[in-house]
Design a protein around this motif. Structure first.
Motif, PDB file in Angstrom:
ATOM      1  N   ARG A 195       0.833  -1.206   0.000  1.00  0.00           N
ATOM      2  CA  ARG A 195       0.000   0.000   0.000  1.00  0.00           C
ATOM      3  C   ARG A 195       0.868   1.256   0.000  1.00  0.00           C
ATOM      4  N   GLN A 196       1.934   1.246   0.778  1.00  0.00           N
ATOM      5  CA  GLN A 196       2.822   2.408   0.825  1.00  0.00           C
ATOM      6  C   GLN A 196       3.526   2.624  -0.505  1.00  0.00           C
ATOM      7  N   ARG A 197       3.939   1.541  -1.158  1.00  0.00           N
ATOM      8  CA  ARG A 197       4.570   1.692  -2.475  1.00  0.00           C
ATOM      9  C   ARG A 197       3.583   2.255  -3.487  1.00  0.00           C
ATOM     10  N   GLY A 198       2.344   1.806  -3.428  1.00  0.00           N
ATOM     11  CA  GLY A 198       1.331   2.334  -4.340  1.00  0.00           C
ATOM     12  C   GLY A 198       1.100   3.827  -4.140  1.00  0.00           C
ATOM     13  N   LEU A 199       1.090   4.270  -2.882  1.00  0.00           N
ATOM     14  CA  LEU A 199       0.917   5.695  -2.606  1.00  0.00           C
ATOM     15  C   LEU A 199       2.133   6.492  -3.064  1.00  0.00           C
ATOM     16  N   GLN A 200       3.329   5.936  -2.853  1.00  0.00           N
ATOM     17  CA  GLN A 200       4.540   6.635  -3.287  1.00  0.00           C
ATOM     18  C   GLN A 200       4.515   6.842  -4.791  1.00  0.00           C
ATOM     19  N   GLN A 201       4.109   5.824  -5.537  1.00  0.00           N
ATOM     20  CA  GLN A 201       4.026   5.963  -6.994  1.00  0.00           C
ATOM     21  C   GLN A 201       2.996   7.010  -7.394  1.00  0.00           C
ATOM     22  N   THR A 202       1.877   7.044  -6.662  1.00  0.00           N
ATOM     23  CA  THR A 202       0.828   8.035  -6.960  1.00  0.00           C
ATOM     24  C   THR A 202       1.356   9.449  -6.793  1.00  0.00           C
ATOM     25  N   PHE A 203       2.033   9.711  -5.684  1.00  0.00           N
ATOM     26  CA  PHE A 203       2.541  11.061  -5.443  1.00  0.00           C
ATOM     27  C   PHE A 203       3.734  11.394  -6.332  1.00  0.00           C
ATOM     28  N   HIS A 204       4.533  10.388  -6.675  1.00  0.00           N
ATOM     29  CA  HIS A 204       5.637  10.640  -7.604  1.00  0.00           C
ATOM     30  C   HIS A 204       5.084  11.118  -8.947  1.00  0.00           C
ATOM     31  N   GLN A 205       4.000  10.496  -9.386  1.00  0.00           N
ATOM     32  CA  GLN A 205       3.396  10.896 -10.649  1.00  0.00           C
ATOM     33  C   GLN A 205       2.850  12.322 -10.562  1.00  0.00           C
ATOM     34  N   LEU A 206       2.181  12.662  -9.438  1.00  0.00           N
ATOM     35  CA  LEU A 206       1.647  14.013  -9.276  1.00  0.00           C
ATOM     36  C   LEU A 206       2.761  15.057  -9.249  1.00  0.00           C
ATOM     37  N   MET A 207       3.885  14.720  -8.592  1.00  0.00           N
ATOM     38  CA  MET A 207       5.007  15.663  -8.553  1.00  0.00           C
ATOM     39  C   MET A 207       5.672  15.775  -9.920  1.00  0.00           C
ATOM     40  N   ALA A 208       5.810  14.634 -10.616  1.00  0.00           N
ATOM     41  CA  ALA A 208       6.447  14.655 -11.936  1.00  0.00           C
ATOM     42  C   ALA A 208       5.635  15.468 -12.935  1.00  0.00           C
ATOM     43  N   MET A 209       4.310  15.519 -12.727  1.00  0.00           N
ATOM     44  CA  MET A 209       3.433  16.304 -13.606  1.00  0.00           C
ATOM     45  C   MET A 209       3.370  17.768 -13.172  1.00  0.00           C
ATOM     46  N   SER A 210       4.152  18.136 -12.134  1.00  0.00           N
ATOM     47  CA  SER A 210       4.170  19.505 -11.580  1.00  0.00           C
ATOM     48  C   SER A 210       2.834  19.911 -10.997  1.00  0.00           C
ATOM     49  N   VAL A 211       2.029  18.940 -10.603  1.00  0.00           N
ATOM     50  CA  VAL A 211       0.753  19.248  -9.962  1.00  0.00           C
ATOM     51  C   VAL A 211       0.982  19.721  -8.530  1.00  0.00           C
ATOM     52  N   ILE A 212       1.893  19.076  -7.816  1.00  0.00           N
ATOM     53  CA  ILE A 212       2.133  19.380  -6.412  1.00  0.00           C
ATOM     54  C   ILE A 212       3.624  19.280  -6.123  1.00  0.00           C
ATOM     55  N   THR A 213       4.119  20.166  -5.283  1.00  0.00           N
ATOM     56  CA  THR A 213       5.519  20.063  -4.847  1.00  0.00           C
ATOM     57  C   THR A 213       5.621  20.621  -3.433  1.00  0.00           C
ATOM     58  N   PRO A 214       6.363  19.946  -2.548  1.00  0.00           N
ATOM     59  CA  PRO A 214       6.570  20.503  -1.203  1.00  0.00           C
ATOM     60  C   PRO A 214       7.570  21.649  -1.263  1.00  0.00           C
ATOM     61  N   LEU A 215       7.328  22.695  -0.469  1.00  0.00           N
ATOM     62  CA  LEU A 215       8.211  23.863  -0.445  1.00  0.00           C
ATOM     63  C   LEU A 215       9.192  23.821   0.721  1.00  0.00           C
ATOM     64  N   PHE A 216       8.652  23.679   1.927  1.00  0.00           N
ATOM     65  CA  PHE A 216       9.535  23.644   3.097  1.00  0.00           C
ATOM     66  C   PHE A 216       8.855  22.923   4.257  1.00  0.00           C
ATOM     67  N   ASN A 217       9.700  22.405   5.147  1.00  0.00           N
ATOM     68  CA  ASN A 217       9.261  21.787   6.392  1.00  0.00           C
ATOM     69  C   ASN A 217       9.633  22.705   7.548  1.00  0.00           C
ATOM     70  N   TYR A 218       8.965  22.503   8.673  1.00  0.00           N
ATOM     71  CA  TYR A 218       9.281  23.289   9.869  1.00  0.00           C
ATOM     72  C   TYR A 218      10.277  22.536  10.751  1.00  0.00           C
ATOM     73  N   ARG A 219      10.963  23.302  11.580  1.00  0.00           N
ATOM     74  CA  ARG A 219      11.836  22.726  12.596  1.00  0.00           C
ATOM     75  C   ARG A 219      11.115  22.825  13.938  1.00  0.00           C
ATOM     76  N   TYR A 220      10.521  21.722  14.370  1.00  0.00           N
ATOM     77  CA  TYR A 220       9.814  21.686  15.641  1.00  0.00           C
ATOM     78  C   TYR A 220      10.812  21.739  16.800  1.00  0.00           C
ATOM     79  N   GLN A 221      10.412  22.417  17.877  1.00  0.00           N
ATOM     80  CA  GLN A 221      11.276  22.466  19.054  1.00  0.00           C
ATOM     81  C   GLN A 221      10.427  22.683  20.301  1.00  0.00           C
ATOM     82  N   VAL A 222      10.756  21.992  21.369  1.00  0.00           N
ATOM     83  CA  VAL A 222      10.169  22.240  22.681  1.00  0.00           C
ATOM     84  C   VAL A 222      11.290  22.600  23.631  1.00  0.00           C
ATOM     85  N   SER A 223      11.133  23.712  24.358  1.00  0.00           N
ATOM     86  CA  SER A 223      12.089  24.124  25.380  1.00  0.00           C
ATOM     87  C   SER A 223      11.406  24.057  26.731  1.00  0.00           C
TER      88      SER A 223
END
Length: 566
Positions: A508-536
């Protein structure tokens, strides 16, 4: 509040001489305290009895007496605040704190973090905004979703990206994958002390399935039944081996069917107001008891002026206590968020696939994300959708122009303001005018402007089980049918239905990875940035480890008992 009025009157009297001894009359005191002379005499007697001041009256009407102040209003306010906190009356305590933000910052500092109150370990967390009501079916905020997971339980729950039993002791699935049996724990109690019945859980689950969100999340559910005592049966239209994952998500947390504030989790809600949220441990919880007995969110937006060096730099950087004294407060847990801010490009008459690829090329070649004017250490540019899911290379071999105008729609978080303005400048250099449309929400639910968008930016929260979370994103977010069009979206849902039929999680995870790879390859979706979580946290708070939400399990936090003075 009588104490607050009395203190405010005392402060007005103090301010007349800035606390210096003075000769004054009862009539003068009454004028400053805005009361009658009779009430002024009563106040003087009370304040003298309490040890706030010393008043030596002179015989004769209108004669001036000697007034000496013993304590300043700030000292008295702090003492009263401590009294209210020691009695557990945090809401009343906050009413006492009607002072300027910089004074409030100093006044509250000793009361944050870990405290022992009447032999009850208590954790106080200053927070930068009011919390939204806890409705699992409509709760976009990260803090609210985390809090809901502490208060409510589901049939299953996530534990370190695995699914484990919760209200259900265990489950079984038929060979054809169409019938699931959840065997409930024999002793379950609502926070009210009422015993949980199988009928109540089935009733609440039926309410979820009938809701618009539940109808999409649990689209494969055909019927619910109780074939025997303490056994809940779920029959499906088609196999869904994500079912136990779906039942562990926030929308499937089971509240009381008639009283939505009641749950069965390790923490029960004991106070909710715009200024204070308090949860206390649930003594009849079916799992391990929390080590803390009380957790409080102090909603004090005036503390969070970033120019003051206050207790919350950013919503993803939580401080339990004050950042003012960095020598005491230390980062105890950090991680890069799995969730990300994304950019989506709609294929329509205004934007061709080649032009969409050019926009992504411009963002990467000009290092737009890395150059955003944001606080250092807050974000990191995304190279992967998830770990091991790399963003495909963009083919930009053919030079192509951009449309004269494009429309960008984006929602919170605020970092996307900076991204939108930067993208506007980058496209302007290419002769393209970008019109910005900001939606002040945390998701696209209820937003009607997506139909006119060419470019879309938003935030994808990812808690536990990241691959499954992305599967749910495709099913639940109104972004996708707008982005892909009706026909392509129906085809996407059909592919997800095929993936969920596999018993093997890896498949199931491989199938989802292929689905999102196709969406990214078609320039439909792309991640921009992640956050750096921190607790003090200060040194006296232990057991804190960041979870996937960027928070920490309240049930694992603890503070050492106070050391007896010999």
């Amino acid at each position: 509040m009588r104490q607050l009025n009395r203190l405010n009157q005392y402060q007005r009297l103090w301010q007349a001489s800035l606390g210096n001894p003075q000769l004054t009359s009862v009539a003068g005191i009454a004028l400053r305290c805005i009361c009658s002379e009779r009430h002024a005499r009563t106040l003087l007697n009370q304040w003298q009895r309490l040890g706030w001041l010393d008043w030596k009256a002179q015989p004769g009407r209108g004669k001036r007496g000697e007034l000496t102040f013993i304590h300043s209003p700030e000292q008295l306010r702090t003492a009263l605040l401590q009294q209210q906190l020691d009695r557990g009356l945090s809401h009343q305590a906050l009413e006492l704190v009607q002072i300027a933000p910089e004074q409030l910052n100093q006044l509250l500092k000793p009361f944050m973090g870990g405290q022992w109150l009447d032999d009850r370990p208590t954790l106080r967390i200053p927070y930068y905004r009011q919390l939204d009501p806890l409705n699992p079916l409509d709760m976009p905020g990260r803090a609210e979703q985390h809090l809901a997971g502490q208060i409510f339980s589901g049939l299953t729950r996530f534990q370190d990206d695995r699914v484990v039993p919760d209200l259900a002791h265990h489950w079984q699935c038929s060979k054809d994958g169409l019938s699931w049996f959840f065997f409930l724990r024999p002793q379950l109690f609502w926070h009210s002390g009422e015993r949980v019945s199988s009928q109540q859980l089935m009733q609440r689950l039926q309410q979820i399935v009938a809701s618009p969100l539940g109808a999409r999340l649990l689209a494969s559910v055909k019927s619910l039944s109780l074939p025997q005592t303490m056994c809940l049966r779920i029959d499906l239209h088609r196999p869904d081996h994500w079912l136990i994952w779906r039942l562990a998500t926030v929308p499937c947390l089971l509240t009381h069917p008639e009283e939505s504030s009641l749950g069965t989790g390790p923490w029960r809600l004991s106070h909710w107001s715009p200024e204070l949220v308090r949860i206390e441990n649930h003594e009849r919880y079916h799992g391990p008891q929390p080590l803390m007995q009380m957790v409080e969110y102090w909603i004090t937006p005036q503390l969070f002026d970033k120019t003051q060096g206050t207790s919350c730099r950013h919503p993803v950087q939580i401080a339990i206590g004050e950042l003012h004294e960095l020598s005491l407060l230390r980062p105890v847990s950090r991680r890069i968020s799995l969730g990300f801010c994304y950019l989506a490009l709609k294929k329509n008459a205004a934007l061709s696939p080649a032009q969409a690829q050019k926009i992504l090329t411009l963002i990467r070649s000009k290092n737009v994300v890395a150059g955003l004017p944001l606080e250092e250490g807050l974000i990191t540019p995304s190279q992967e959708m998830l770990p091991g899911w790399p963003v495909p290379e963009v083919n930009d071999s053919e030079p192509i122009g951009l449309p004269a105008t494009l429309s960008l729609h984006y929602h919170l978080p605020v970092e996307l303001h900076a991204m939108a303005e930067k993208l506007k400048d980058v496209l302007a250099e290419e002769g393209c005018t970008l019109t910005l449309h900001f939606h002040p929400g945390k998701n696209w639910q209820g937003y009607t402007g997506l139909e006119t968008a060419d470019i879309i930016m938003g935030d994808r929260l990812i808690g536990e089980a990241p691959e499954f979370t992305l599967e749910s994103w495709l099913r639940l977010d109104p972004l996708w049918p707008t982005l892909l069009g009706e026909g392509a979206y129906r085809s996407l849902l059909g592919g997800l239905d095929d993936i969920q039929c596999s018993r093997l999680q890896d498949e199931r995870q491989r199938g989802l990875q292929q689905t999102f790879h196709q969406l990214m390859a078609m320039s439909v979706i792309t991640p921009l940035f992640n956050y750096r979580y921190q607790v003090s946290a200060p040194p006296d708070v232990e057991g804190i480890a960041l979870n996937a939400w960027g928070w920490f399990d309240f049930s694992r936090a603890w503070i050492p008992p106070p050391v007896a003075i010999s």
